[in-house]
Motif scaffolding. Structure first.
Motif, PDB file in Angstrom:
ATOM      1  N   UNK A 170      -4.430   2.807 -12.471  1.00 52.76           N
ATOM      2  CA  UNK A 170      -3.929   3.824 -11.543  1.00 52.76           C
ATOM      3  C   UNK A 170      -2.425   3.702 -11.294  1.00 52.76           C
ATOM      4  N   UNK A 171      -1.789   2.729 -11.939  1.00 53.64           N
ATOM      5  CA  UNK A 171      -0.354   2.506 -11.780  1.00 53.64           C
ATOM      6  C   UNK A 171       0.348   2.600 -13.137  1.00 53.64           C
ATOM      7  N   UNK A 172       1.631   2.948 -13.128  1.00 54.22           N
ATOM      8  CA  UNK A 172       2.386   2.874 -14.386  1.00 54.22           C
ATOM      9  C   UNK A 172       2.376   1.430 -14.901  1.00 54.22           C
ATOM     10  N   UNK A 173       2.242   1.290 -16.202  1.00 54.40           N
ATOM     11  CA  UNK A 173       2.148  -0.034 -16.815  1.00 54.40           C
ATOM     12  C   UNK A 173       3.015  -0.105 -18.063  1.00 54.40           C
ATOM     13  N   UNK A 174       3.733  -1.198 -18.203  1.00 56.90           N
ATOM     14  CA  UNK A 174       4.556  -1.438 -19.390  1.00 56.90           C
ATOM     15  C   UNK A 174       4.169  -2.786 -19.975  1.00 56.90           C
ATOM     16  N   UNK A 175       3.932  -2.807 -21.280  1.00 59.31           N
ATOM     17  CA  UNK A 175       3.702  -4.095 -21.919  1.00 59.31           C
ATOM     18  C   UNK A 175       4.996  -4.505 -22.627  1.00 59.31           C
ATOM     19  N   UNK A 176       5.292  -5.779 -22.531  1.00 58.72           N
ATOM     20  CA  UNK A 176       6.509  -6.332 -23.110  1.00 58.72           C
ATOM     21  C   UNK A 176       6.135  -7.574 -23.918  1.00 58.72           C
ATOM     22  N   UNK A 177       6.971  -7.956 -24.861  1.00 58.21           N
ATOM     23  CA  UNK A 177       6.663  -9.145 -25.653  1.00 58.21           C
ATOM     24  C   UNK A 177       6.793 -10.426 -24.830  1.00 58.21           C
ATOM     25  N   UNK A 178       6.061 -11.429 -25.236  1.00 54.93           N
ATOM     26  CA  UNK A 178       6.152 -12.734 -24.593  1.00 54.93           C
ATOM     27  C   UNK A 178       7.080 -13.623 -25.414  1.00 54.93           C
ATOM     28  N   UNK A 179       7.640 -14.612 -24.779  1.00 52.02           N
ATOM     29  CA  UNK A 179       8.496 -15.579 -25.467  1.00 52.02           C
ATOM     30  C   UNK A 179       8.621 -16.801 -24.578  1.00 52.02           C
ATOM     31  N   UNK A 227      14.617  -5.694 -19.880  1.00 51.60           N
ATOM     32  CA  UNK A 227      15.761  -5.032 -19.245  1.00 51.60           C
ATOM     33  C   UNK A 227      15.684  -3.523 -19.441  1.00 51.60           C
ATOM     34  N   UNK A 228      15.270  -3.069 -20.608  1.00 48.45           N
ATOM     35  CA  UNK A 228      15.145  -1.631 -20.859  1.00 48.45           C
ATOM     36  C   UNK A 228      14.175  -0.995 -19.868  1.00 48.45           C
ATOM     37  N   UNK A 229      13.040  -1.643 -19.638  1.00 47.62           N
ATOM     38  CA  UNK A 229      12.060  -1.111 -18.675  1.00 47.62           C
ATOM     39  C   UNK A 229      12.637  -1.151 -17.265  1.00 47.62           C
ATOM     40  N   UNK A 230      13.203  -2.268 -16.878  1.00 52.73           N
ATOM     41  CA  UNK A 230      13.747  -2.409 -15.515  1.00 52.73           C
ATOM     42  C   UNK A 230      14.857  -1.393 -15.272  1.00 52.73           C
ATOM     43  N   UNK A 231      15.740  -1.210 -16.231  1.00 51.32           N
ATOM     44  CA  UNK A 231      16.831  -0.242 -16.055  1.00 51.32           C
ATOM     45  C   UNK A 231      16.307   1.184 -15.997  1.00 51.32           C
ATOM     46  N   UNK A 232      15.192   1.470 -16.651  1.00 47.04           N
ATOM     47  CA  UNK A 232      14.583   2.800 -16.607  1.00 47.04           C
ATOM     48  C   UNK A 232      13.879   3.033 -15.267  1.00 47.04           C
ATOM     49  N   UNK A 233      13.140   2.027 -14.806  1.00 44.51           N
ATOM     50  CA  UNK A 233      12.353   2.149 -13.566  1.00 44.51           C
ATOM     51  C   UNK A 233      13.238   2.053 -12.327  1.00 44.51           C
ATOM     52  N   UNK A 234      14.286   1.243 -12.388  1.00 45.93           N
ATOM     53  CA  UNK A 234      15.207   1.008 -11.267  1.00 45.93           C
ATOM     54  C   UNK A 234      14.465   0.578  -9.981  1.00 45.93           C
ATOM     55  N   UNK A 235      13.795  -0.561 -10.039  1.00 44.15           N
ATOM     56  CA  UNK A 235      13.025  -1.001  -8.864  1.00 44.15           C
ATOM     57  C   UNK A 235      13.919  -1.442  -7.713  1.00 44.15           C
ATOM     58  N   UNK A 236      13.393  -1.296  -6.512  1.00 42.58           N
ATOM     59  CA  UNK A 236      14.083  -1.829  -5.342  1.00 42.58           C
ATOM     60  C   UNK A 236      13.753  -3.302  -5.161  1.00 42.58           C
ATOM     61  N   UNK A 237      12.602  -3.704  -5.725  1.00 43.77           N
ATOM     62  CA  UNK A 237      12.168  -5.089  -5.605  1.00 43.77           C
ATOM     63  C   UNK A 237      11.393  -5.481  -6.855  1.00 43.77           C
ATOM     64  N   UNK A 285       0.796  -1.224   0.000  1.00 43.93           N
ATOM     65  CA  UNK A 285       0.000   0.000   0.000  1.00 43.93           C
ATOM     66  C   UNK A 285       0.834   1.282   0.000  1.00 43.93           C
ATOM     67  N   UNK A 286       1.887   1.326   0.740  1.00 45.73           N
ATOM     68  CA  UNK A 286       2.686   2.548   0.874  1.00 45.73           C
ATOM     69  C   UNK A 286       3.883   2.588  -0.077  1.00 45.73           C
ATOM     70  N   UNK A 287       3.930   1.670  -1.035  1.00 53.91           N
ATOM     71  CA  UNK A 287       5.062   1.569  -1.947  1.00 53.91           C
ATOM     72  C   UNK A 287       4.705   2.103  -3.337  1.00 53.91           C
ATOM     73  N   UNK A 288       5.720   2.505  -4.058  1.00 52.44           N
ATOM     74  CA  UNK A 288       5.533   2.851  -5.464  1.00 52.44           C
ATOM     75  C   UNK A 288       5.471   1.542  -6.245  1.00 52.44           C
ATOM     76  N   UNK A 289       4.407   1.360  -7.018  1.00 49.78           N
ATOM     77  CA  UNK A 289       4.187   0.104  -7.717  1.00 49.78           C
ATOM     78  C   UNK A 289       4.154   0.362  -9.220  1.00 49.78           C
TER      79      UNK A 289
END
Length: 134
Positions: A30-39, A55-65, A11-15
């Protein structure tokens, strides 16, 4: 949908959500959303392309988890997150009743925690705490 059941815990985290299904964006508008290809493992070139997209999305977002309920895209997300020092949680899909998925077995090498939703699949490395859909 299994991850949506876990939203109260964060609840208190950025998702941020990522999925191979563009239609899922409506469920999490209500949250940022990225669609990526399946494989999958049968199409190696598409798997490599999927890795770079995730990886491009993850490196841009830089998640803690990074938390995922599985399959190859989730595994790629965990690996990309670990390259940035993120914690990683793998929740094997509730559909995997008889054994942990192949991606789940690989996730054991990268994830900080691996969960199963079936008590009979728990081991010293795979945790059972109930299922997400109950």
């Amino acid at each position: 949908m299994q991850l949506l059941r876990l939203l109260p815990a964060f609840e208190q985290q950025e998702i941020v959500f990522m999925s191979t299904n563009k239609c899922f964006a409506e469920a999490v508008k209500e949250y940022p959303f990225y669609d990526v290809p399946d494989a999958n493992r049968w199409n190696k070139l598409r798997l490599i392309y999927m890795w770079f997209c995730i990886a491009r999305v993850v490196f841009r977002v830089k998640p803690q988890m990074v938390i995922t309920t599985g399959a190859a895209p989730g595994l790629m997300g965990i690996i990309a997150g670990k390259l940035l020092g993120a914690k990683a949680i793998w929740i094997d899909s509730i559909a995997n009743v008889e054994r942990i998925s192949m991606s789940g077995r690989i996730a054991l090498l990268f994830a900080d925690k691996v969960y199963t939703q079936w008590p009979n699949l728990a081991t010293s490395k795979i945790i059972y705490k109930g299922n997400v859909l109950s």
